[in-house]
Write an enzyme that holds these catalytic residues in place. Structure first.
Site, PDB file in Angstrom:
ATOM      1  N   GLU A 197       7.074 -28.059  16.873  1.00 31.71           N
ATOM      2  CA  GLU A 197       5.889 -27.558  16.177  1.00 31.71           C
ATOM      3  C   GLU A 197       6.185 -27.090  14.756  1.00 31.71           C
ATOM      4  OE1 GLU A 197       4.762 -27.607  20.431  1.00 31.71           O
ATOM      5  OE2 GLU A 197       6.547 -26.925  19.341  1.00 31.71           O
ATOM      6  N   HIS A 239      -1.655 -21.114  27.799  1.00 29.89           N
ATOM      7  CA  HIS A 239      -2.385 -22.343  27.483  1.00 29.89           C
ATOM      8  C   HIS A 239      -3.887 -22.101  27.370  1.00 29.89           C
ATOM      9  CE1 HIS A 239       1.405 -24.209  28.652  1.00 29.89           C
ATOM     10  NE2 HIS A 239       0.968 -25.367  28.204  1.00 29.89           N
TER      11      HIS A 239
END
Length: 647
Positions: free
Chosen positions: A382, A451
């Site tokens: 990321e 999440h």
């Protein structure tokens, strides 16, 4: 080398005399690495630098006068006094920024190199870093991505043997040669105090990258004479070690070589005299330059947006999906990307499994085949992905990168917080920063605490970022296209539980201006402000209480930053009551900012307290029973509306 040495010596003196107000990290002793590494570069090649970057900037061609002005915080400075010593940059000269975050320039270098490759440019990027940066995760991510994509980057380690106060031997158990082998890339070593040796090695490496060679890791063995920062007591090393390295002074090595080649000492002395005069003239220029005007405080935070765009379908139709072709949010994402890729060759898409895999939700399926090379799969990195976007944007492209879940922004937060959001400001407007980072979130399906999070308040608190959270297919399409065209960094947040939501399909030319809220449902008794999926819960609540004679006006922010304060206040003036509903936890959120707005600027319109409907301040639970209790919906909003009307 003499110019760099004298610049640094005088910068140190100016710091001690309080003429330089901020942090100062000098590179005295490392001049040969900077000069030799930049010697074979063209003006159109690029470098990224470190907090110890004056030498790199000068070697790449930046003039000393505006650099001194920047150190002194003057408006004539390289970055108009917004960056200071650690943040000098000028992309027009191929200097993509010194950087105050250790290792942060490495992912950015990958983005610049990607831009070179995508535009057919044979440019080369030199990414300077110190031995201490090898311990950073972003070092691994940047080198690995460059290796996987065969990017033309020379990762140049100035090994000065100290990471701040710690010896390099105490920081690492593997050398750079071993690390290069692990990445499957070339490694080279050079005496970093011999400018000729560095230039010769670099000339070969640069030429190899121009011919299409992938990245290489160069280790230049050198030494900094000064402390980590000016004022560092340097208790971590002894004077004998410093004296030994001073005897290997790169300027002395070069001077002796010149004399051995028959260059007279008088000719060398002329260089010293000319440089001394140049540096003193530069200092006087900086001293005479005015400070930035306080009235300019807000300049360079964001770039002026392109010509205003307007919605091309009626608001009610776009919001409710009444009539017309039925169209899903997921279709809107794909079509917006397709449209911008087709219309603008500077746009490219990158992220984890966005190419061959078509995204974990199938949103980008087929785009890689239509736009080969411009829809690119990345490693699961990321920080490298976000840095890729920053570097490519600085090089003039319009990257659209994907971070698979909003929760994962924590992995790459530096590239958002300290790079994308601040580089335009810290470079005095020199760094273009047109990029979009797409991500998604959503509680309600037992995805757990890592999440599901709605983290827009973190992003909204960072000046320089635009934050978009659409709720309908038409807005998703129009806002995403507008975001890609915007000259500022945009975090575009989708709700995954809306991907299958259907509404009207807008025309292909549809654009929605950023920073403009919309009234989804007019009303007279209570205003409910929301965004993303919670807008639909607010609309359902409005339907529920309508049967009781309560008229609710629903405002969809659509863009969190810039915040459309006017639309919220105008609605409050009509209804005199305000409910704010969001999926993020209640405490310290965007709802709190809206409540403050109502109390500050809308106080005289209020007939009741401002109410927030939001989850409690706990992580998102996994168990369905707990998650149902945690996540409010239409019923909770309706109850809040009823309480306010009775107040």
């Amino acid at each position: 080398m003499r110019r760099i040495r004298r610049f640094e010596e005088r910068a140190g003196q100016l710091y001690r005399d309080t003429e330089v107000p901020g942090f100062l990290h000098l590179s005295i002793g490392q001049e040969a690495t900077a000069v030799g590494a930049c010697w074979p570069l063209r003006a159109t090649d690029a470098i990224t630098s470190t907090h110890r970057g004056h030498g790199h900037c000068l070697a790449k061609g930046m003039p000393p006068a505006p650099m001194f002005a920047e150190l002194m915080g003057r408006d004539a400075g390289t970055c108009h006094g917004r960056g200071g010593s650690m943040h000098i940059a000028d992309p027009a000269l191929g200097v993509y920024g010194a950087n105050g975050i250790v290792g942060a320039g490495l992912p950015i270098a990958g983005g610049v190199a990607t831009a070179f490759r995508l535009t057919g440019n044979d440019g080369v990027v030199v990414a300077f870093f110190g031995d201490g940066a090898v311990a950073q995760g972003m070092f691994h991510e940047a080198v690995n991505l460059a290796a996987v994509w065969d990017l033309p980057v020379i990762f140049c380690c100035e090994n000065n043997h100290y990471a701040e106060f710690s010896r390099a031997a105490d920081q690492h158990r593997a050398g750079l040669a071993d690390r290069a082998g692990g990445y499957g890339i070339e490694y080279a070593h050079v005496d970093g105090n011999d400018v000729v040796a560095v230039a010769e090695v670099m000339a070969k490496l640069v030429e190899g990258r121009r011919r299409g060679g992938g990245p290489v890791l160069l280790e230049a063995d050198t030494y900094r004479w000064q402390g980590h920062y000016e004022g560092d007591p340097q208790r971590y090393r002894d004077a004998g070690e410093v004296d030994e390295w001073r005897r290997r002074d790169p300027l002395t090595v070069a001077r002796d070589r010149l004399l051995a080649l028959g260059v007279g000492s008088a000719a060398v002395a002329v260089v010293d005299t000319e440089v001394d005069a140049e540096i003193e003239e530069a200092i006087e220029f900086a001293r005479a330059a005015p400070e930035p005007s306080p009235s300019s405080l807000g300049e360079y935070v964001v770039a002026p947006s392109v010509a205003a765009v307007s919605e091309t379908v009626p608001v009610a139709e776009a919001g409710t999906g009444a009539g017309g072709e039925r169209y899903r949010v997921m279709d809107a994402v794909r079509d917006a990307l397709d449209r911008e890729l087709a219309e603008d060759p500077d746009v490219f898409v990158a992220g984890i499994d966005v190419g061959a895999g078509g995204n974990v939700f199938g949103l980008t399926r087929g785009l890689a085949e239509t736009y080969p090379e411009r829809v690119r799969d990345t490693p699961i990195s990321e920080t490298a992905i976000a840095g890729l976007a920053v570097g490519a944007a600085m090089a003039g492209l319009r990257p659209v990168v994907e971070i698979m879940y909003m929760d994962f922004l924590g992995v790459c937060f530096d590239q958002l917080l300290n790079q994308a959001a601040k580089l335009r400001y810290m470079t005095g407007g020199r760094a273009p920063m047109s990029l979009v980072l797409r991500t998604q979130f959503g509680a309600g399906r037992s995805s757990g605490s890592q999440h599901s999070q709605s983290l827009e308040a973190l992003l909204a608190h960072i000046p320089g970022l635009t934050v978009v959270m659409p709720s309908t297919p038409a807005d998703t399409y129009g806002l995403l296209r507008a975001a890609i065209r915007d000259p500022n960094p945009v975090v575009f947040v989708e709700h995954r539980h809306l991907y299958g939501f259907r509404g009207v399909k807008p025309p292909p030319t549809h654009l929605v201006p950023l920073g403009r809220a919309v009234v989804r449902r007019p009303g007279t008794d209570v205003t409910v402000v929301s965004w993303s999926r919670m807008v639909h819960e607010a609309l359902a609540a409005a339907d529920a209480v309508a049967a009781e004679g309560i008229s609710v006006e629903v405002v969809d922010l659509r863009t969190i930053v810039p915040l459309d304060r006017a639309t919220v206040l105008e609605s409050l003036a009509r209804t005199n009551r305000l409910v704010i509903a969001h999926e993020a936890v209640r405490d310290f959120g965007v709802g709190a900012e809206l409540a403050a707005l109502a109390v500050d600027e809308g106080f005289w319109h209020l007939d009741a307290p401002v109410v927030r409907v939001a989850p409690p301040p706990t992580p998102v639970p996994y168990a369905p029973a707990l998650e149902r209790a945690w996540l409010p919906g239409a019923e909770a909003i309706a109850d809040a509306v009823r309480r306010l009307v009775r107040t």
